[in-house]
Scaffold this motif. Sequence first.
Motif, PDB file in Angstrom:
ATOM      1  N   GLY A  18       0.678  -1.099   0.174  1.00 40.76           N
ATOM      2  CA  GLY A  18      -0.044  -0.001  -0.020  1.00 40.76           C
ATOM      3  C   GLY A  18       0.928   1.167   0.250  1.00 40.76           C
ATOM      4  O   GLY A  18       2.034   1.262   0.195  1.00 40.76           O
ATOM      5  N   SER A  19       0.299   2.340  -0.439  1.00 42.35           N
ATOM      6  CA  SER A  19       0.772   3.553  -0.421  1.00 42.35           C
ATOM      7  C   SER A  19       0.585   4.416   0.979  1.00 42.35           C
ATOM      8  O   SER A  19       1.036   5.336   1.234  1.00 42.35           O
ATOM      9  CB  SER A  19       0.456   4.420  -1.729  1.00 42.35           C
ATOM     10  N   GLY A  20      -0.163   3.840   1.922  1.00 45.42           N
ATOM     11  CA  GLY A  20      -0.267   4.502   3.165  1.00 45.42           C
ATOM     12  C   GLY A  20       0.851   4.201   4.276  1.00 45.42           C
ATOM     13  O   GLY A  20       1.895   3.830   3.912  1.00 45.42           O
ATOM     14  N   HIS A  21       0.664   4.302   5.367  1.00 43.58           N
ATOM     15  CA  HIS A  21       1.581   4.125   6.473  1.00 43.58           C
ATOM     16  C   HIS A  21       0.753   3.210   7.617  1.00 43.58           C
ATOM     17  O   HIS A  21      -0.309   3.501   7.756  1.00 43.58           O
ATOM     18  CB  HIS A  21       2.302   5.134   6.732  1.00 43.58           C
ATOM     19  N   VAL A  22       1.533   2.692   8.631  1.00 48.00           N
ATOM     20  CA  VAL A  22       1.241   2.185   9.711  1.00 48.00           C
ATOM     21  C   VAL A  22       1.659   3.073  10.971  1.00 48.00           C
ATOM     22  O   VAL A  22       2.588   3.570  11.036  1.00 48.00           O
ATOM     23  CB  VAL A  22       1.789   0.913  10.003  1.00 48.00           C
ATOM     24  N   GLU A  23       0.651   3.391  11.874  1.00 48.95           N
ATOM     25  CA  GLU A  23       0.827   4.070  13.208  1.00 48.95           C
ATOM     26  C   GLU A  23      -0.340   3.623  14.029  1.00 48.95           C
ATOM     27  O   GLU A  23      -1.201   2.755  13.564  1.00 48.95           O
ATOM     28  CB  GLU A  23       0.643   5.639  12.700  1.00 48.95           C
ATOM     29  N   ASP A  61      -6.397   2.404  -0.225  1.00 49.10           N
ATOM     30  CA  ASP A  61      -5.795   3.341  -1.020  1.00 49.10           C
ATOM     31  C   ASP A  61      -6.943   3.900  -2.036  1.00 49.10           C
ATOM     32  O   ASP A  61      -7.045   4.987  -2.311  1.00 49.10           O
ATOM     33  CB  ASP A  61      -4.561   3.131  -1.598  1.00 49.10           C
ATOM     34  N   LYS A  62      -7.824   2.957  -2.544  1.00 46.57           N
ATOM     35  CA  LYS A  62      -8.915   3.396  -3.664  1.00 46.57           C
ATOM     36  C   LYS A  62      -9.735   4.414  -2.877  1.00 46.57           C
ATOM     37  O   LYS A  62     -10.130   5.501  -3.378  1.00 46.57           O
ATOM     38  CB  LYS A  62      -9.221   2.529  -4.155  1.00 46.57           C
ATOM     39  N   VAL A  63     -10.173   4.125  -1.779  1.00 49.75           N
ATOM     40  CA  VAL A  63     -11.242   4.892  -0.884  1.00 49.75           C
ATOM     41  C   VAL A  63     -10.446   6.251  -0.412  1.00 49.75           C
ATOM     42  O   VAL A  63     -11.041   7.086  -0.531  1.00 49.75           O
ATOM     43  CB  VAL A  63     -11.650   4.044   0.366  1.00 49.75           C
TER      44      VAL A  63
END
Length: 130
Positions: A18-23, A61-63
């Motif tokens: 994915g293009s997001g991140h974990v936090e 990521d699409k949402v």
Amino acid sequence: MSGPECCSNPPILNPNAGSGHVEKLGALNAYIAGSPNSKSSVLLVSDVFGYEAPNLRKLADKVAAAGYFVVVPDFLNGEPYNPENPDRPLPIWIKDHGTDKGFEDAKPIIEAIKSKGVSSVGAAGFLLGC
């Protein structure tokens, strides 16, 4: 509940997908995608394979690309179902990962999302691992 055929083709979990991140959000790790400045958020709930499933992150990521702040919490606390583990068949694994615990774990996550200024939170869950 789905039958055993659901787990016959598990995803290859990838903590870097994915293009997001974990936090850390609330008390759990969560995959985050989209702008926290959005006024609307979507909480995506994983299937038994957890929040590291690449198709779930791709959906997040699409949402997010549609303008939402998306959160995919690790409601399984780092213990996704492993169909290769004969000591923990699905019925046994599910006993330790009931919806009641997920419901309670969601409360601080929703509060953390709202504390970012988000005014509406929706939730959805999908069976993507099959």
